[in-house]
Scaffold this motif. Structure first.
Motif, PDB file in Angstrom:
ATOM      1  N   ILE A 281       0.778  -1.060   0.147  1.00  0.00           N
ATOM      2  CA  ILE A 281      -0.067   0.135  -0.128  1.00  0.00           C
ATOM      3  C   ILE A 281       0.871   1.269   0.289  1.00  0.00           C
ATOM      4  CG2 ILE A 281      -1.835   1.230   1.348  1.00  0.00           C
ATOM      5  CD1 ILE A 281      -2.634  -1.420   2.331  1.00  0.00           C
TER       6      ILE A 281
ATOM      7  N   PRO B   7      -1.309   7.533  -0.158  1.00  0.00           N
ATOM      8  CA  PRO B   7      -2.480   7.621  -0.804  1.00  0.00           C
ATOM      9  C   PRO B   7      -2.132   8.657  -2.106  1.00  0.00           C
ATOM     10  CG  PRO B   7      -2.827   8.127   1.329  1.00  0.00           C
ATOM     11  CD  PRO B   7      -1.475   8.054   1.179  1.00  0.00           C
TER      12      PRO B   7
ATOM     13  N   GLU C 281      -4.092   9.905  -4.426  1.00  0.00           N
ATOM     14  CA  GLU C 281      -4.814  11.172  -4.877  1.00  0.00           C
ATOM     15  C   GLU C 281      -4.231  12.414  -3.862  1.00  0.00           C
ATOM     16  OE1 GLU C 281      -7.119   8.762  -1.337  1.00  0.00           O
ATOM     17  OE2 GLU C 281      -5.757   8.509  -3.130  1.00  0.00           O
TER      18      GLU C 281
ATOM     19  N   LYS D  49      -0.737  12.790  -3.533  1.00  0.00           N
ATOM     20  CA  LYS D  49       0.687  12.599  -4.128  1.00  0.00           C
ATOM     21  C   LYS D  49       1.489  13.672  -3.838  1.00  0.00           C
ATOM     22  CE  LYS D  49       4.034   9.707  -5.799  1.00  0.00           C
ATOM     23  NZ  LYS D  49       4.959  10.839  -5.871  1.00  0.00           N
TER      24      LYS D  49
ATOM     25  N   TYR E 113       0.097   9.804  10.097  1.00  0.00           N
ATOM     26  CA  TYR E 113      -0.816  10.377   9.077  1.00  0.00           C
ATOM     27  C   TYR E 113      -1.296  11.518   9.331  1.00  0.00           C
ATOM     28  CZ  TYR E 113      -3.497  10.971   5.066  1.00  0.00           C
ATOM     29  OH  TYR E 113      -4.258  11.264   3.792  1.00  0.00           O
TER      30      TYR E 113
ATOM     31  N   PRO F  86      -7.699  13.900   3.330  1.00  0.00           N
ATOM     32  CA  PRO F  86      -8.208  12.696   3.059  1.00  0.00           C
ATOM     33  C   PRO F  86      -8.683  11.634   4.117  1.00  0.00           C
ATOM     34  CG  PRO F  86      -6.014  12.705   2.247  1.00  0.00           C
ATOM     35  CD  PRO F  86      -6.260  14.080   2.952  1.00  0.00           C
TER      36      PRO F  86
ATOM     37  N   LEU G 213      -8.172   8.573   5.592  1.00  0.00           N
ATOM     38  CA  LEU G 213      -7.190   7.403   5.754  1.00  0.00           C
ATOM     39  C   LEU G 213      -7.883   6.003   5.848  1.00  0.00           C
ATOM     40  CD1 LEU G 213      -4.270   6.420   5.677  1.00  0.00           C
ATOM     41  CD2 LEU G 213      -4.286   6.916   8.306  1.00  0.00           C
TER      42      LEU G 213
ATOM     43  N   TYR H 207      -9.173   4.586   2.499  1.00  0.00           N
ATOM     44  CA  TYR H 207      -8.112   4.213   1.488  1.00  0.00           C
ATOM     45  C   TYR H 207      -7.574   3.136   2.113  1.00  0.00           C
ATOM     46  CZ  TYR H 207      -3.449   4.458  -0.453  1.00  0.00           C
ATOM     47  OH  TYR H 207      -2.306   4.074  -1.290  1.00  0.00           O
ATOM     48  N   ALA H 208      -7.163   2.926   3.337  1.00  0.00           N
ATOM     49  CA  ALA H 208      -6.399   1.667   3.711  1.00  0.00           C
ATOM     50  C   ALA H 208      -7.261   0.443   3.798  1.00  0.00           C
ATOM     51  CB  ALA H 208      -6.048   1.869   5.239  1.00  0.00           C
TER      52      ALA H 208
ATOM     53  N   ARG I 155      -7.437  -0.560  -0.037  1.00  0.00           N
ATOM     54  CA  ARG I 155      -6.115  -1.149  -0.504  1.00  0.00           C
ATOM     55  C   ARG I 155      -5.888  -2.536   0.168  1.00  0.00           C
ATOM     56  NH1 ARG I 155      -3.068   1.943  -4.068  1.00  0.00           N
ATOM     57  NH2 ARG I 155      -2.115   0.039  -4.317  1.00  0.00           N
TER      58      ARG I 155
END
Length: 241
Positions: free
Chosen positions: A77, A80, A82, A84, A177, A195, A197, A200-201, A204
């Protein structure tokens, strides 16, 4: 002879209901007689479920090992994508170590959560119908995984999200984060970001598990040695040329 009977059976069962499949089974068994015992609908269903459970068990066991995500390029992973720009900017200002530490803990969280994934996936398998099972048996090398992904992702995300949240907190990924975002938002002339987290986590981590399950399913289909029970040998062996 086995190939002939199986080909006839598959042709009869395409698009059939469960009752029609049972009728077709009866006819094929009469033709096969003592030379070949055709698969039963129960064997197909049980065999596919057993294959999925085996794939899930092996896949989640591999993913949940130390570095199961972090050192596996197929499922690692990353930061994120989005946001970057956050990673790039922090590396530019000398905070690359903070980014690396976060990525490591993010994957540690996924590895920890993968330990709890197995019963969630196994419960989802139990809703598979015989029609589903036949479609999977005749499908692509990852047909079972795709079925599971298609029919259970929403439910799995709902159940798995608290697991990943707990794991991220346990390894301090959430804290790291938050620190990273806070530091980024303090940099002049940058737009604030925040965002989610956990979402996202979760996404993924589940994708990574499906990747590992698909590899195990393909192995069972293609490698006779991987069929460790008589039922798997019978169900998947019936497809061999």
């Amino acid at each position: 002879m086995k190939r002939v009977f199986f080909a006839v059976w598959i042709g009869m069962c395409l698009g059939c209901t469960s009752a029609q499949i049972n009728s077709a089974l009866s006819e094929v068994n009469k033709v096969a007689g003592s030379q070949q015992q055709a698969l039963t609908t129960a064997e197909v269903g049980d065999g596919l479920k057993e294959a999925l459970i085996k794939g899930i068990s092996n896949g989640s066991d591999l993913a949940s090992q130390l570095d199961g995500y972090f050192k596996n390029p197929e499922i690692k992973i990353p930061f994120p994508p989005e946001v970057k720009k956050v990673e790039d900017k922090l590396r530019q200002v000398g905070l690359g170590n903070e980014v690396d530490k976060f990525v490591l803990t993010l994957n540690r969280g996924a590895e920890d959560a993968a330990k709890e994934a197995k019963p969630i996936f196994i419960t989802a398998i139990k809703s598979m119908t015989i029609e589903d099972a036949w479609g999977i048996l005749r499908g692509q090398p990852d047909a079972a995984t795709q079925y599971l992904k298609r029919t259970t992702t929403a439910q799995l995300k709902e159940k798995f999200k608290p697991v990943i949240q707990n794991s991220l907190n346990k390894v301090n990924a959430t804290k790291y984060y938050g620190d990273i975002v806070t530091q980024y938002n303090k940099i002049p002339f940058t737009d604030d970001v925040n965002p989610n987290l956990d979402d996202y986590a979760t996404d993924r981590a589940i994708e990574g598990l499906f990747t590992m399950i698909a590899k195990e399913e393909k192995n069972i289909r293609q490698d006779p040695v991987a069929r460790t029970t008589e039922l798997l040998k019978k169900v998947f062996g019936a497809q061999q040329p």
